[in-house]
Design an enzyme around this catalytic site. Sequence first.
Site, PDB file in Angstrom:
ATOM      1  N   ARG A 144       0.844  -1.198   0.000  1.00 26.29           N
ATOM      2  CA  ARG A 144       0.000   0.000   0.000  1.00 26.29           C
ATOM      3  C   ARG A 144       0.888   1.260   0.000  1.00 26.29           C
ATOM      4  O   ARG A 144       1.827   1.355   0.802  1.00 26.29           O
ATOM      5  CB  ARG A 144      -0.873  -0.016   1.255  1.00 26.29           C
ATOM      6  N   GLU A 188     -12.264 -19.990  28.605  1.00 22.14           N
ATOM      7  CA  GLU A 188     -11.277 -20.591  29.520  1.00 22.14           C
ATOM      8  C   GLU A 188     -10.723 -19.565  30.511  1.00 22.14           C
ATOM      9  O   GLU A 188      -9.535 -19.546  30.829  1.00 22.14           O
ATOM     10  CB  GLU A 188     -10.122 -21.223  28.702  1.00 22.14           C
ATOM     11  N   SER A 210      -9.594 -12.475  30.528  1.00 20.91           N
ATOM     12  CA  SER A 210      -8.303 -11.811  30.788  1.00 20.91           C
ATOM     13  C   SER A 210      -8.286 -11.211  32.188  1.00 20.91           C
ATOM     14  O   SER A 210      -7.268 -11.267  32.886  1.00 20.91           O
ATOM     15  CB  SER A 210      -8.067 -10.691  29.778  1.00 20.91           C
TER      16      SER A 210
HETATM   17  C1  LIG Z   1     -17.167 -17.486  20.930  1.00 20.65           C
HETATM   18  C2  LIG Z   1     -17.366 -18.081  22.274  1.00 20.65           C
HETATM   19  C3  LIG Z   1     -17.366 -19.466  22.421  1.00 20.65           C
HETATM   20  C4  LIG Z   1     -17.627 -20.036  23.672  1.00 20.65           C
HETATM   21  N1  LIG Z   1     -17.687 -21.398  23.780  1.00 20.65           N
HETATM   22  C5  LIG Z   1     -18.048 -21.943  24.978  1.00 20.65           C
HETATM   23  C6  LIG Z   1     -18.237 -23.367  25.107  1.00 20.65           C
HETATM   24  O1  LIG Z   1     -18.050 -24.134  24.156  1.00 20.65           O
HETATM   25  N2  LIG Z   1     -18.645 -23.859  26.301  1.00 20.65           N
HETATM   26  C7  LIG Z   1     -18.878 -23.052  27.376  1.00 20.65           C
HETATM   27  O2  LIG Z   1     -19.242 -23.577  28.416  1.00 20.65           O
HETATM   28  N3  LIG Z   1     -18.703 -21.711  27.301  1.00 20.65           N
HETATM   29  C8  LIG Z   1     -18.294 -21.134  26.133  1.00 20.65           C
HETATM   30  N4  LIG Z   1     -18.130 -19.774  26.036  1.00 20.65           N
HETATM   31  C9  LIG Z   1     -18.411 -18.935  27.183  1.00 20.65           C
HETATM   32  C10 LIG Z   1     -17.167 -18.363  27.855  1.00 20.65           C
HETATM   33  O3  LIG Z   1     -16.454 -19.392  28.484  1.00 20.65           O
HETATM   34  C11 LIG Z   1     -17.679 -17.283  28.846  1.00 20.65           C
HETATM   35  O4  LIG Z   1     -18.055 -16.167  28.055  1.00 20.65           O
HETATM   36  C12 LIG Z   1     -16.626 -16.912  29.853  1.00 20.65           C
HETATM   37  O5  LIG Z   1     -16.393 -17.956  30.748  1.00 20.65           O
HETATM   38  C13 LIG Z   1     -17.036 -15.661  30.663  1.00 20.65           C
HETATM   39  O6  LIG Z   1     -18.308 -15.820  31.204  1.00 20.65           O
HETATM   40  P1  LIG Z   1     -19.420 -14.695  30.947  1.00 20.65           P
HETATM   41  O7  LIG Z   1     -19.404 -14.333  29.521  1.00 20.65           O
HETATM   42  O8  LIG Z   1     -20.675 -15.173  31.552  1.00 20.65           O
HETATM   43  O9  LIG Z   1     -18.893 -13.429  31.725  1.00 20.65           O
HETATM   44  P2  LIG Z   1     -19.058 -13.075  33.334  1.00 20.65           P
HETATM   45  O10 LIG Z   1     -18.647 -14.257  34.090  1.00 20.65           O
HETATM   46  O11 LIG Z   1     -20.457 -12.565  33.481  1.00 20.65           O
HETATM   47  O12 LIG Z   1     -18.038 -11.918  33.438  1.00 20.65           O
HETATM   48  C14 LIG Z   1     -18.312 -10.601  32.941  1.00 20.65           C
HETATM   49  C15 LIG Z   1     -17.120  -9.692  33.260  1.00 20.65           C
HETATM   50  O13 LIG Z   1     -16.902  -9.673  34.684  1.00 20.65           O
HETATM   51  C16 LIG Z   1     -15.549  -9.982  34.952  1.00 20.65           C
HETATM   52  N5  LIG Z   1     -15.423 -10.736  36.198  1.00 20.65           N
HETATM   53  C17 LIG Z   1     -16.190 -11.772  36.636  1.00 20.65           C
HETATM   54  N6  LIG Z   1     -15.725 -12.227  37.795  1.00 20.65           N
HETATM   55  C18 LIG Z   1     -14.631 -11.491  38.097  1.00 20.65           C
HETATM   56  C19 LIG Z   1     -13.695 -11.470  39.176  1.00 20.65           C
HETATM   57  N7  LIG Z   1     -13.769 -12.345  40.184  1.00 20.65           N
HETATM   58  N8  LIG Z   1     -12.692 -10.570  39.135  1.00 20.65           N
HETATM   59  C20 LIG Z   1     -12.588  -9.685  38.127  1.00 20.65           C
HETATM   60  N9  LIG Z   1     -13.426  -9.652  37.078  1.00 20.65           N
HETATM   61  C21 LIG Z   1     -14.434 -10.539  37.071  1.00 20.65           C
HETATM   62  C22 LIG Z   1     -15.110 -10.843  33.778  1.00 20.65           C
HETATM   63  O14 LIG Z   1     -13.694 -10.791  33.626  1.00 20.65           O
HETATM   64  C23 LIG Z   1     -15.820 -10.170  32.626  1.00 20.65           C
HETATM   65  O15 LIG Z   1     -15.065  -9.062  32.198  1.00 20.65           O
HETATM   66  C24 LIG Z   1     -17.849 -19.188  24.791  1.00 20.65           C
HETATM   67  C25 LIG Z   1     -17.815 -17.803  24.640  1.00 20.65           C
HETATM   68  C26 LIG Z   1     -17.596 -17.236  23.407  1.00 20.65           C
HETATM   69  C27 LIG Z   1     -17.594 -15.734  23.268  1.00 20.65           C
END
Ligand SMILES: Cc1cc2nc3c(=O)[nH]c(=O)nc-3n(C[C@H](O)[C@H](O)[C@H](O)COP(=O)(O)OP(=O)(O)OC[C@H]3O[C@@H](n4cnc5c(N)ncnc54)[C@H](O)[C@@H]3O)c2cc1C
Length: 392
Positions: free
Chosen positions: A276, A372, A375
Amino acid sequence: MNAALERMMDFDLTEEQRLVRKTVREFAETEILPYVEQYENEERYPTELVEKLKPLGLMGPMIPEEFGGSYSDVMTYGVIMEELARVDWVIASVVSVANSLCAGSILHHGSDEQKQKYLPGIASGKIICSACLTEPRGGTDLANMETTAKPVDGGFLLNGTKVFISHAAHASLFFIVASIDRSKKHKGVTAFIADPREMKGLNIGAFPMRTLKRDNLAEVHFEDVFVPDEAVLGTPGGGFPILGSALDMGRFSVAARCVGQAQRAIDLTAPYAMDREAFGQPIGEFQLVQQKLAEMVARTEQARQLVYRLGRMKDAGVERCSLESSLAKWKASVAATQNALDGMAVFGGYSVTAEYEIGRLLMEAKALEFGEGTSDLHTKMVAEYALGIRKL
Ligand SMILES: Cc1cc2nc3c(=O)[nH]c(=O)nc-3n(C[C@H](O)[C@H](O)[C@H](O)COP(=O)(O)OP(=O)(O)OC[C@H]3O[C@@H](n4cnc5c(N)ncnc54)[C@H](O)[C@@H]3O)c2cc1C
């Protein structure tokens, strides 16, 4: 790939691991990559691409030969995940869920019958796996899960909902966690493995997504779903440590996938920057663009070193490497996201067009920051280890 970057990448690997990297990369670039955008545009699950992994033994890189797998060591598994994720997020997820979460748990905690029943099928790719962990009211606080497993004659009745479940509609093996007694918190958590096609009362619906649609994420409802006693992995109430070790290996493979995605951003951005032109010269000759490329390389290499060290520790027999897993998962997923952002900056407006891949990498990388363990969770865990609040 750029020879200078490749030398750095290969230095830590054995001759055999380098050969695996070369083979998987060639396969992925010729057999997977050319089709990914098509699946993306059609929002189609890549069933046909998964088929192509089977003859190469890429469905069972963590399963020992005695069960039909191709396991050699954890580092090799990491290299395979890195290379698959470099070309396709979904394909890497299929292998990662099957090996880190499902096969690993069966291998370490399953009965002989469970091993014989499931591992050869996972290794051959006949069985696609899905892990049902996350619930609508939260994925991070897993010990507080609301899905219940009520003991009944000969088994358990499952009730509850799981969300964001990858591969669910294509799976013939579910790894499920549910509580036999919610008042016991993590001591009530029980792990199950069972074939969803044999579950009456199971409902798998699409989980509405704005992006990442070809992953076919699902919402899984259990309504008085009977699973027999033989579906329990380990013991009733003993599921939390099983989940912990599954996630520990899951973090390694997700971190390796993130390194692959971070590398892909470099592979896309460097040639674009030299092609580019602006103000009569390639934009890659502007220092601010160079700064971005240099940061992308440094970030990827730092993440790769954390992932490789984790792999070496696991190969040396360190059972649980929680601190190192958190560091690798956190830094590698942030590297993948930041590399996608920096790459997008170099592509300018074209980064959000359908013509270029770089914009898609951003959503994929950001999603890997959640799975898993987010961050933020890993940042917290690393800090707690440093402060002595959390012990090895
Ligand atoms: C594309 C994709 C594929 C996925 N595939 C699977 C799958 O196959 N099987 C499955 O079971 N799940 C799956 N997930 C789910 C994923 O594992 C969850 O999104 C993840 O574990 C976070 O849970 P939550 O989204 O409910 O966020 P929450 O648990 O509601 O967290 C929300 C926010 O709060 C923060 N937070 C929560 N607790 C704390 C703490 N103690 N200290 C500091 N910060 C905190 C988190 O860091 C985050 O920023 C998938 C998600 C995506 C986006």
